[in-house]
Scaffold this motif. Sequence first.
Motif, PDB file in Angstrom:
ATOM      1  N   PRO A 137       0.807  -1.232   0.000  1.00 49.63           N
ATOM      2  CA  PRO A 137       0.000   0.000   0.000  1.00 49.63           C
ATOM      3  C   PRO A 137       0.834   1.274   0.000  1.00 49.63           C
ATOM      4  O   PRO A 137       0.473   2.246  -0.676  1.00 49.63           O
ATOM      5  CB  PRO A 137      -0.818  -0.138   1.302  1.00 49.63           C
ATOM      6  N   GLU A 138       1.950   1.277   0.711  1.00 46.83           N
ATOM      7  CA  GLU A 138       2.761   2.490   0.782  1.00 46.83           C
ATOM      8  C   GLU A 138       3.586   2.711  -0.476  1.00 46.83           C
ATOM      9  O   GLU A 138       4.144   3.797  -0.680  1.00 46.83           O
ATOM     10  CB  GLU A 138       3.677   2.447   2.006  1.00 46.83           C
ATOM     11  N   LEU A 139       3.693   1.696  -1.309  1.00 46.87           N
ATOM     12  CA  LEU A 139       4.468   1.826  -2.541  1.00 46.87           C
ATOM     13  C   LEU A 139       3.658   2.440  -3.679  1.00 46.87           C
ATOM     14  O   LEU A 139       4.184   2.626  -4.774  1.00 46.87           O
ATOM     15  CB  LEU A 139       4.998   0.457  -2.978  1.00 46.87           C
ATOM     16  N   ALA A 140       2.385   2.763  -3.415  1.00 48.82           N
ATOM     17  CA  ALA A 140       1.502   3.258  -4.481  1.00 48.82           C
ATOM     18  C   ALA A 140       2.061   4.469  -5.227  1.00 48.82           C
ATOM     19  O   ALA A 140       2.052   4.486  -6.470  1.00 48.82           O
ATOM     20  CB  ALA A 140       0.118   3.569  -3.911  1.00 48.82           C
ATOM     21  N   PRO A 141       2.571   5.521  -4.537  1.00 47.32           N
ATOM     22  CA  PRO A 141       3.092   6.675  -5.295  1.00 47.32           C
ATOM     23  C   PRO A 141       4.256   6.312  -6.202  1.00 47.32           C
ATOM     24  O   PRO A 141       4.342   6.806  -7.343  1.00 47.32           O
ATOM     25  CB  PRO A 141       3.522   7.649  -4.186  1.00 47.32           C
ATOM     26  N   LEU A 142       5.163   5.447  -5.726  1.00 44.45           N
ATOM     27  CA  LEU A 142       6.287   5.038  -6.568  1.00 44.45           C
ATOM     28  C   LEU A 142       5.809   4.182  -7.736  1.00 44.45           C
ATOM     29  O   LEU A 142       6.333   4.288  -8.850  1.00 44.45           O
ATOM     30  CB  LEU A 142       7.317   4.268  -5.737  1.00 44.45           C
ATOM     31  N   ALA A 143       4.813   3.335  -7.469  1.00 45.12           N
ATOM     32  CA  ALA A 143       4.271   2.505  -8.543  1.00 45.12           C
ATOM     33  C   ALA A 143       3.625   3.368  -9.623  1.00 45.12           C
ATOM     34  O   ALA A 143       3.771   3.101 -10.820  1.00 45.12           O
ATOM     35  CB  ALA A 143       3.262   1.512  -7.971  1.00 45.12           C
ATOM     36  N   LEU A 144       2.912   4.424  -9.198  1.00 43.54           N
ATOM     37  CA  LEU A 144       2.291   5.326 -10.162  1.00 43.54           C
ATOM     38  C   LEU A 144       3.352   5.995 -11.024  1.00 43.54           C
ATOM     39  O   LEU A 144       3.224   6.045 -12.262  1.00 43.54           O
ATOM     40  CB  LEU A 144       1.472   6.385  -9.423  1.00 43.54           C
ATOM     41  N   ALA A 145       4.406   6.512 -10.389  1.00 45.83           N
ATOM     42  CA  ALA A 145       5.471   7.164 -11.149  1.00 45.83           C
ATOM     43  C   ALA A 145       6.157   6.184 -12.091  1.00 45.83           C
ATOM     44  O   ALA A 145       6.471   6.515 -13.245  1.00 45.83           O
ATOM     45  CB  ALA A 145       6.486   7.790 -10.201  1.00 45.83           C
ATOM     46  N   GLY A 146       6.374   4.953 -11.616  1.00 43.91           N
ATOM     47  CA  GLY A 146       7.004   3.958 -12.470  1.00 43.91           C
ATOM     48  C   GLY A 146       6.162   3.597 -13.673  1.00 43.91           C
ATOM     49  O   GLY A 146       6.682   3.395 -14.776  1.00 43.91           O
ATOM     50  N   ALA A 147       4.844   3.551 -13.472  1.00 46.61           N
ATOM     51  CA  ALA A 147       3.943   3.164 -14.558  1.00 46.61           C
ATOM     52  C   ALA A 147       3.917   4.189 -15.682  1.00 46.61           C
ATOM     53  O   ALA A 147       3.637   3.848 -16.841  1.00 46.61           O
ATOM     54  CB  ALA A 147       2.538   2.944 -14.012  1.00 46.61           C
ATOM     55  N   VAL A 148       4.185   5.444 -15.351  1.00 48.83           N
ATOM     56  CA  VAL A 148       4.103   6.502 -16.369  1.00 48.83           C
ATOM     57  C   VAL A 148       5.484   7.068 -16.698  1.00 48.83           C
ATOM     58  O   VAL A 148       5.589   8.168 -17.221  1.00 48.83           O
ATOM     59  CB  VAL A 148       3.156   7.639 -15.915  1.00 48.83           C
ATOM     60  N   THR A 149       6.532   6.302 -16.454  1.00 52.38           N
ATOM     61  CA  THR A 149       7.888   6.787 -16.736  1.00 52.38           C
ATOM     62  C   THR A 149       8.070   7.235 -18.182  1.00 52.38           C
ATOM     63  O   THR A 149       8.680   8.287 -18.429  1.00 52.38           O
ATOM     64  CB  THR A 149       8.930   5.712 -16.367  1.00 52.38           C
ATOM     65  N   PRO A 150       7.569   6.507 -19.194  1.00 52.02           N
ATOM     66  CA  PRO A 150       7.725   7.013 -20.568  1.00 52.02           C
ATOM     67  C   PRO A 150       7.087   8.388 -20.758  1.00 52.02           C
ATOM     68  O   PRO A 150       7.644   9.253 -21.461  1.00 52.02           O
ATOM     69  CB  PRO A 150       7.020   5.948 -21.420  1.00 52.02           C
ATOM     70  N   GLN A 151       5.932   8.601 -20.138  1.00 51.77           N
ATOM     71  CA  GLN A 151       5.275   9.903 -20.259  1.00 51.77           C
ATOM     72  C   GLN A 151       6.061  10.991 -19.522  1.00 51.77           C
ATOM     73  O   GLN A 151       6.121  12.132 -19.987  1.00 51.77           O
ATOM     74  CB  GLN A 151       3.852   9.820 -19.709  1.00 51.77           C
ATOM     75  N   LEU A 152       6.663  10.649 -18.404  1.00 46.99           N
ATOM     76  CA  LEU A 152       7.472  11.627 -17.686  1.00 46.99           C
ATOM     77  C   LEU A 152       8.719  11.990 -18.495  1.00 46.99           C
ATOM     78  O   LEU A 152       9.121  13.159 -18.532  1.00 46.99           O
ATOM     79  CB  LEU A 152       7.870  11.086 -16.313  1.00 46.99           C
ATOM     80  N   ILE A 153       9.322  11.008 -19.134  1.00 47.39           N
ATOM     81  CA  ILE A 153      10.467  11.297 -20.004  1.00 47.39           C
ATOM     82  C   ILE A 153      10.029  12.189 -21.157  1.00 47.39           C
ATOM     83  O   ILE A 153      10.761  13.095 -21.581  1.00 47.39           O
ATOM     84  CB  ILE A 153      11.096   9.987 -20.529  1.00 47.39           C
TER      85      ILE A 153
END
Length: 339
Positions: A255-271
């Motif tokens: 449950p506490e990993l949710a923010p990191l998981a969200l960022a990881g899931a959209v890494t191509p979009q962040l790049i």
Amino acid sequence: MTSANIRAGKKRARAHQNARIWRRGPIPTPAGSGEHDYGYFGPGSQVWRVVLHPAVTAFLAPVTALLELPHIPLQAVIHDHDPLAVAGRRSRSMSPLMAVRRAQRTVGVPVPIILGDRETADRVAAHLRRYHAPMTGTIPGTDQPYAAQGPELVLFAHVTIMQAALLVYENAAFEGLRRPHRLTPRDRDQFWLEAKQFGVLMGANPEEVPTTCRAVAEYYAGIADTYGVIDGFGPDLVVGPFLAMLRGLTPAHLPELAPLALAGAVTPQLIAMLPRPARRNLGVPAVLDPLLDLSLRLTRPAARVFTVRPFADALERRITGPDAMDLVAHARRLRTTAA
């Protein structure tokens, strides 16, 4: 004492303990609490306009990391002094919550500098300067010294943090029905002019802080030779910590990993939010630019979720903590009143 009182007492104790993740010193005082003290920025500033959007809270840390990770002196600081990197080298297994806490501190601790009154901003900035001052050493594989609180690295951190906030805002910040959009040239320059105070508080030389978009571009051009990879980058900063956290992962951590998981899931979009020179610094070939840009355009509507207040508030609270959320709520009320 009734059972309800006991439960309430335990809840307050947990809240206080959780606040310690982010809080440095006394509870921060919001800007605008005292007469005429709106901190160093205030409700009419472009800085508040940008940083108060919940999408910026969600993605500020990962976009900042993408801008900073290819920088050789900063890699050296992380290699030698970052708790996550050091523990990843020394321990076969470690809790992945270390990465969560690292991201939480990165975003949440500096919030009072921007949204607190001047006394609060000065106090938290002084704490961060003291914290970074001992972080010195030599870049691995060279005889070149580095200093985390030296003027070059402080300036680099300031520019990348503020650019990350601006990039996220312009690419993911829905405001009601209005789509994300690039600020006008005047507003962008005003953002950088206002943001200068953040860099100065963190210890940058006031005369070196860029205050226009053109000056920011010139700054990056001037440090082009500081990008690359230090000795041991892969095993020490990437592979080692990742494997150690993977070994330490348990279902209770999820449950506490949710923010990191969200960022990881959209890494191509962040790049894809990054300027093309920053993509090249990461080693992303130019041939992938059209695909990255398309992925951002196709998925951008999903960022409307940050206009759903219960979702946005829950995510922001998990990332920045209760003190920052109180500052954010107060600042948003001030902006609404001033509008």
